[in-house]
Motif scaffolding. Structure first.
Motif, PDB file in Angstrom:
ATOM      1  N   THR A 124      -6.918  -8.749  -1.905  1.00  0.00           N
ATOM      2  CA  THR A 124      -5.673  -9.377  -1.475  1.00  0.00           C
ATOM      3  C   THR A 124      -4.497  -8.461  -1.799  1.00  0.00           C
ATOM      4  O   THR A 124      -4.634  -7.465  -2.512  1.00  0.00           O
ATOM      5  N   VAL A 125      -3.334  -8.855  -1.284  1.00  0.00           N
ATOM      6  CA  VAL A 125      -2.116  -8.097  -1.583  1.00  0.00           C
ATOM      7  C   VAL A 125      -1.887  -8.067  -3.097  1.00  0.00           C
ATOM      8  O   VAL A 125      -1.585  -7.018  -3.680  1.00  0.00           O
ATOM      9  N   ALA A 126      -2.020  -9.225  -3.714  1.00  0.00           N
ATOM     10  CA  ALA A 126      -1.823  -9.296  -5.161  1.00  0.00           C
ATOM     11  C   ALA A 126      -2.860  -8.451  -5.895  1.00  0.00           C
ATOM     12  O   ALA A 126      -2.542  -7.743  -6.858  1.00  0.00           O
ATOM     13  N   ASP A 127      -4.119  -8.517  -5.438  1.00  0.00           N
ATOM     14  CA  ASP A 127      -5.181  -7.712  -6.052  1.00  0.00           C
ATOM     15  C   ASP A 127      -4.837  -6.225  -5.987  1.00  0.00           C
ATOM     16  O   ASP A 127      -5.046  -5.484  -6.959  1.00  0.00           O
ATOM     17  N   ARG A 128      -4.351  -5.789  -4.807  1.00  0.00           N
ATOM     18  CA  ARG A 128      -4.088  -4.357  -4.624  1.00  0.00           C
ATOM     19  C   ARG A 128      -3.094  -3.845  -5.659  1.00  0.00           C
ATOM     20  O   ARG A 128      -3.259  -2.780  -6.250  1.00  0.00           O
ATOM     21  N   ALA A 129      -2.036  -4.635  -5.858  1.00  0.00           N
ATOM     22  CA  ALA A 129      -1.022  -4.212  -6.816  1.00  0.00           C
ATOM     23  C   ALA A 129      -1.561  -4.220  -8.243  1.00  0.00           C
ATOM     24  O   ALA A 129      -1.286  -3.314  -9.036  1.00  0.00           O
ATOM     25  N   ARG A 130      -2.348  -5.246  -8.577  1.00  0.00           N
ATOM     26  CA  ARG A 130      -2.908  -5.316  -9.936  1.00  0.00           C
ATOM     27  C   ARG A 130      -3.915  -4.190 -10.186  1.00  0.00           C
ATOM     28  O   ARG A 130      -3.904  -3.563 -11.247  1.00  0.00           O
TER      29      ARG A 130
ATOM     30  N   ASP B 166      -5.359   2.455 -11.738  1.00  0.00           N
ATOM     31  CA  ASP B 166      -5.792   3.555 -10.885  1.00  0.00           C
ATOM     32  C   ASP B 166      -5.036   4.831 -11.238  1.00  0.00           C
ATOM     33  O   ASP B 166      -3.803   4.837 -11.322  1.00  0.00           O
ATOM     34  N   ALA B 167      -5.799   5.923 -11.412  1.00  0.00           N
ATOM     35  CA  ALA B 167      -5.177   7.184 -11.816  1.00  0.00           C
ATOM     36  C   ALA B 167      -4.237   7.738 -10.757  1.00  0.00           C
ATOM     37  O   ALA B 167      -3.286   8.447 -11.072  1.00  0.00           O
ATOM     38  N   VAL B 168      -4.481   7.422  -9.488  1.00  0.00           N
ATOM     39  CA  VAL B 168      -3.650   7.943  -8.411  1.00  0.00           C
ATOM     40  C   VAL B 168      -2.418   7.074  -8.181  1.00  0.00           C
ATOM     41  O   VAL B 168      -1.317   7.576  -7.955  1.00  0.00           O
ATOM     42  N   LEU B 169      -2.585   5.753  -8.240  1.00  0.00           N
ATOM     43  CA  LEU B 169      -1.519   4.838  -7.831  1.00  0.00           C
ATOM     44  C   LEU B 169      -0.794   4.155  -8.986  1.00  0.00           C
ATOM     45  O   LEU B 169       0.203   3.471  -8.768  1.00  0.00           O
ATOM     46  N   GLY B 170      -1.279   4.336 -10.197  1.00  0.00           N
ATOM     47  CA  GLY B 170      -0.814   3.533 -11.322  1.00  0.00           C
ATOM     48  C   GLY B 170       0.658   3.627 -11.638  1.00  0.00           C
ATOM     49  O   GLY B 170       1.259   2.660 -12.120  1.00  0.00           O
TER      50      GLY B 170
ATOM     51  N   HIS C  66       0.835  -1.205   0.000  1.00  0.00           N
ATOM     52  CA  HIS C  66       0.000   0.000   0.000  1.00  0.00           C
ATOM     53  C   HIS C  66       0.867   1.251   0.000  1.00  0.00           C
ATOM     54  O   HIS C  66       0.628   2.203  -0.766  1.00  0.00           O
ATOM     55  N   ARG C  67       1.873   1.269   0.857  1.00  0.00           N
ATOM     56  CA  ARG C  67       2.732   2.458   0.974  1.00  0.00           C
ATOM     57  C   ARG C  67       3.722   2.565  -0.182  1.00  0.00           C
ATOM     58  O   ARG C  67       4.108   3.659  -0.576  1.00  0.00           O
ATOM     59  N   ALA C  68       4.137   1.426  -0.728  1.00  0.00           N
ATOM     60  CA  ALA C  68       5.028   1.474  -1.885  1.00  0.00           C
ATOM     61  C   ALA C  68       4.340   2.137  -3.074  1.00  0.00           C
ATOM     62  O   ALA C  68       4.999   2.803  -3.894  1.00  0.00           O
ATOM     63  N   LEU C  69       3.034   1.989  -3.169  1.00  0.00           N
ATOM     64  CA  LEU C  69       2.297   2.537  -4.312  1.00  0.00           C
ATOM     65  C   LEU C  69       2.244   4.057  -4.312  1.00  0.00           C
ATOM     66  O   LEU C  69       1.936   4.665  -5.342  1.00  0.00           O
ATOM     67  N   THR C  70       2.539   4.690  -3.174  1.00  0.00           N
ATOM     68  CA  THR C  70       2.619   6.161  -3.146  1.00  0.00           C
ATOM     69  C   THR C  70       3.989   6.630  -2.665  1.00  0.00           C
ATOM     70  O   THR C  70       4.148   7.793  -2.285  1.00  0.00           O
ATOM     71  N   ALA C  71       4.981   5.738  -2.669  1.00  0.00           N
ATOM     72  CA  ALA C  71       6.305   6.093  -2.155  1.00  0.00           C
ATOM     73  C   ALA C  71       6.975   7.143  -3.037  1.00  0.00           C
ATOM     74  O   ALA C  71       6.757   7.213  -4.251  1.00  0.00           O
ATOM     75  N   SER C  72       7.805   7.950  -2.405  1.00  0.00           N
ATOM     76  CA  SER C  72       8.600   8.927  -3.158  1.00  0.00           C
ATOM     77  C   SER C  72       9.721   8.204  -3.893  1.00  0.00           C
ATOM     78  O   SER C  72      10.022   7.034  -3.616  1.00  0.00           O
ATOM     79  N   ASP C  73      10.360   8.900  -4.807  1.00  0.00           N
ATOM     80  CA  ASP C  73      11.495   8.312  -5.521  1.00  0.00           C
ATOM     81  C   ASP C  73      12.590   7.886  -4.552  1.00  0.00           C
ATOM     82  O   ASP C  73      13.245   6.852  -4.739  1.00  0.00           O
TER      83      ASP C  73
END
Length: 698
Positions: free
Chosen positions: A666-672, A677-681, A630-637
């Motif tokens: 699931t964890v896998a679902d979240r990443a897929r 997703d426009a915010v997390l893609g 979850h946090r990796a999907l909005t992590a900074s560079d």
């Protein structure tokens, strides 16, 4: 159904049964594999697990017969089908997947060859089903087929029908006449609620076997009468017993029956089965029936965004049933359905609930302090962003404000945006903390909340969750030691971060002061390193892994403090009270204190650490791996690579990608899903690659 307090007492009672050697059925009795399995399964029903799964694992493996690959029966010295079933299912119950993979083929093959009695054939099939062995068991299936009568039943005994029909259904076999079996079993329910094999006196074992078949067939008995009968066996001290002495076996069987009573309805709401929920209401079923963890149909539907079911439940009287109460909380999270709708990010569900209870716009969970706005901000997808935008833009509609009431809208907006979680983060601050630029931009544009209002809100929130002082003076003195240290750890890390940001600051000096202060506290007579304290009810080791680091020097100081506490006996598996009611494993993972997480692993058994990684917190259901993703999907560079490294390492140490959070993702679902997703893609390809689900996109 059982109350939250009764559930906690049952958990405590089961833990007290444990001693080296396993779990006995009753205090002081002999520990056996079968009773150990009952205790493990009972704890699972209650949302808990053995405190030391590595010790349980050692005890189970100790009773293995290396010659046959089966388990030894107590007092015989020889292998047994029932002991082998308990051994294999016990391994599954504690998550010992590597040992189970090694032992299952040989153990199950031995069982299939040596099963003779109906109970042995039943447990052979049970092992194959629960361990997902995927192997045919022709001897056991043939045994139960041989008992089937021309009328489709298995004779006149409800117990035998329960065992035989249950076994065949679990083996994936069809019954000759399912309705005939169901009718015979339903007729065995007595006026008191339990099921009788002799036509008069209900028995727990008969009721357990009969209810399993009814659950497999999707047929409900008189739920209310059965629940009342089971609950009469509940003991004031915790757990269930016959007659009056706690029994691990009875506790497991009673909890199983209670689960079969409630879960079909709650699960129907969760999956959006409007017809099943409507039928439950129309048949006089309780709208606010709750399962063993306190989930009502309304809460379950809300967390999955099942707006149609939510509307049905909220208007139950319109179809001849009682309406659900949107004011009932899920106890361990102390959270209302509106809270769960915020996690789902489903606008229709949120609107349906607020239409009935507009004041719940400002309602919070006392565990993390989240409002529906804070929930939506925390999860942060495009769907959640749209919900945030609607909440901010429709305050007049939600609260029934007049079109010209500008002051009312301003006050409501300020109240909504001043609300913070128990760590002091408002929605705006949280979006900034998690580097969610889309949400931060949206919230910042609307947030003109006066600073003094935010400060007052936070002070009042902390006051509402403060634990009362112990009545005993000695206890108060001991508690103050922990309170002072937990507060000091937070303050000294604030100072460390400030020093790190100051070009003239000396981080080494500030770190030395921190470690010296903690060491002095630990060495104080009467100090309890595993006591919870401070405003959030955290142990010192959890306080040590809570917070954000200004740079790697502060991170190194955090690691050294964590190591110091662990060396002195800090238990990383004890949960905090706030903000997530999780242990140090999830707390370190959430905040990407990767090196601290690695240090914690050195001080836990491998099964205990894997269990902690895969724990589903009551507040959101997100495991350590899920939160890391979850946090990796909005992590900074600057921080992305450490998040990705943590993902890989957690998987190597037992973190699972197939565990769903409370919304069913699931964890896998979240990443897929993030890839669309426009915010997390933009982070999704790298996260999928770290999970081993896709190649990274250059």
């Amino acid at each position: 159904m059982i109350t939250s307090q009764a559930r906690q007492r049952a958990i405590a009672t089961l833990h007290r049964l444990w001693s080296p050697g396993g779990y006995p059925d009753a205090p002081g009795g002999p520990a056996e594999l079968g009773t150990t399995l009952s205790a493990i399964k009972a704890l699972g029903f209650l949302g808990d697990r053995p405190r030391d799964p590595d010790a349980v694992h050692a005890d189970i493996v100790r009773q293995l017969d290396p010659t046959t690959g089966a388990w030894i029966a107590p007092g015989t010295g020889g292998p047994s089908v029932l002991a082998t079933a308990a051994g294999l299912l016990g391994l599954a119950g504690i998550g010992a997947e590597a040992t189970l993979r090694q032992r299952l083929p040989v153990g199950l093959s031995w069982m299939a060859e040596h099963a003779q009695t109906r109970e042995e054939h039943f447990m052979t099939i049970a092992v194959a089903e629960e361990c997902r062995a995927g192997v045919p068991l022709p001897r056991s299936v043939a045994y139960f087929r041989s008992l089937q009568q021309p009328d489709g039943t298995f004779g006149r005994s409800p117990l035998l029908n329960g065992i035989a029909a249950g076994a065949l259904l679990r083996a994936g076999e069809a019954l000759g006449d399912p309705q005939a079996v169901a009718d015979l079993i339903l007729a065995a329910q007595t006026a008191s609620g339990g099921f009788a094999d002799d036509g008069s006196t209900p028995q727990l074992w008969t009721s357990y076997c009969c209810m399993r078949v009814l659950d497999l067939l999707g047929i409900a008995p008189d739920r209310a009468r059965l629940a009342e009968w089971v609950l009469a066996m509940q003991l004031d001290g915790g757990g269930f017993g016959i007659p009056g002495t706690v029994s691990a076996n009875a506790t497991y069987q009673c909890l199983s029956i209670l689960d079969w009573i409630a879960s079909p309805v709650v699960d129907a709401a969760r999956r959006g089965d409007t017809a099943a929920v409507r039928q439950h209401l129309r048949s006089g079923g309780e709208a606010d029936l709750h399962d063993l963890e306190g989930w009502t149909p309304l809460a379950a539907a809300a967390v999955r965004g099942q707006a149609e079911v939510v509307r049905l439940l909220l208007t139950g009287d319109e179809i001849g049933g009682k309406a659900a109460d949107p004011g009932i909380r899920v106890p361990d999270a102390d959270a209302l359905p509106i809270f769960w709708a915020g996690q789902a990010g489903d606008l229709d569900t949120v609107r349906a609930i607020l239409a009935h209870r507009p004041e719940q716009l400002f309602a919070t969970s006392s565990v993390n302090g989240h409002t529906v706005l804070l929930q939506a901000t925390f999860f942060g997808t495009q769907r959640h962003r749209d919900l945030v935008a609607w909440l901010l833009g429709h305050l007049d509609e939600i609260l029934g404000l007049a079109a010209d009431d500008a002051d009312g809208r301003r006050d409501a907006r300020h109240r909504l945006l001043a609300a913070c979680n128990v760590r002091g983060y408002t929605a705006t601050g949280m979006a900034q903390l998690w580097n969610n630029e889309a949400l931060a931009t949206l919230l910042s544009a609307a947030d003109d909340t006066p600073p003094d209002q935010r400060a007052r809100y936070y002070a009042e929130l902390l006051a509402t969750i403060a634990e009362p002082e112990p009545a005993d003076e000695r206890e108060r003195a001991v508690q103050r030691l922990t309170d002072d240290l937990v507060v000091a750890i937070g303050q000294r890390f604030d100072a460390l971060n400030a020093t790190a940001r100051d070009p003239r600051g000396d981080v080494a000096v500030a770190e030395a002061a921190l470690l010296s202060a903690v060491t002095a506290a630990i060495e104080t007579p009467g100090f309890d390193l595993n006591r919870r304290g401070g405003p959030l009810g955290q142990t010192p080791v959890i306080a040590a892994v809570t917070g954000v680091d200004a740079d790697e020097r502060v991170g190194a100081a955090r690691l050294r403090l964590t190591s110091l506490l662990l060396r002195h006996g800090a238990d990383p598996d004890l949960p905090e009270r706030h903000p997530m009611a999780v242990d140090a494993v999830i707390r370190a993972a959430v905040l990407n204190h990767f090196e601290c997480l690695r240090e914690i692993a050195k001080h836990m058994g491998p099964l205990a650490f894997a269990a902690a990684l895969n724990e589903r917190p009551a507040i959101n259901g997100q495991t350590a791996l899920d939160d890391t993703v979850h946090r990796a999907l909005t992590a900074s560079d600057a921080t992305l690579q450490q998040h990705l490294d943590q993902i890989r390492w957690v998987i190597e140490h037992g973190g699972r990608t197939d565990i769903p959070d409370l919304t069913g993702v699931t964890v896998a679902d979240r990443a897929r899903l993030a890839g669309q997703d426009a915010v997390l893609g933009h982070r999704a390809p790298a996260v999928l690659a770290a999970l081993g689900l896709a190649e990274a996109v250059p």
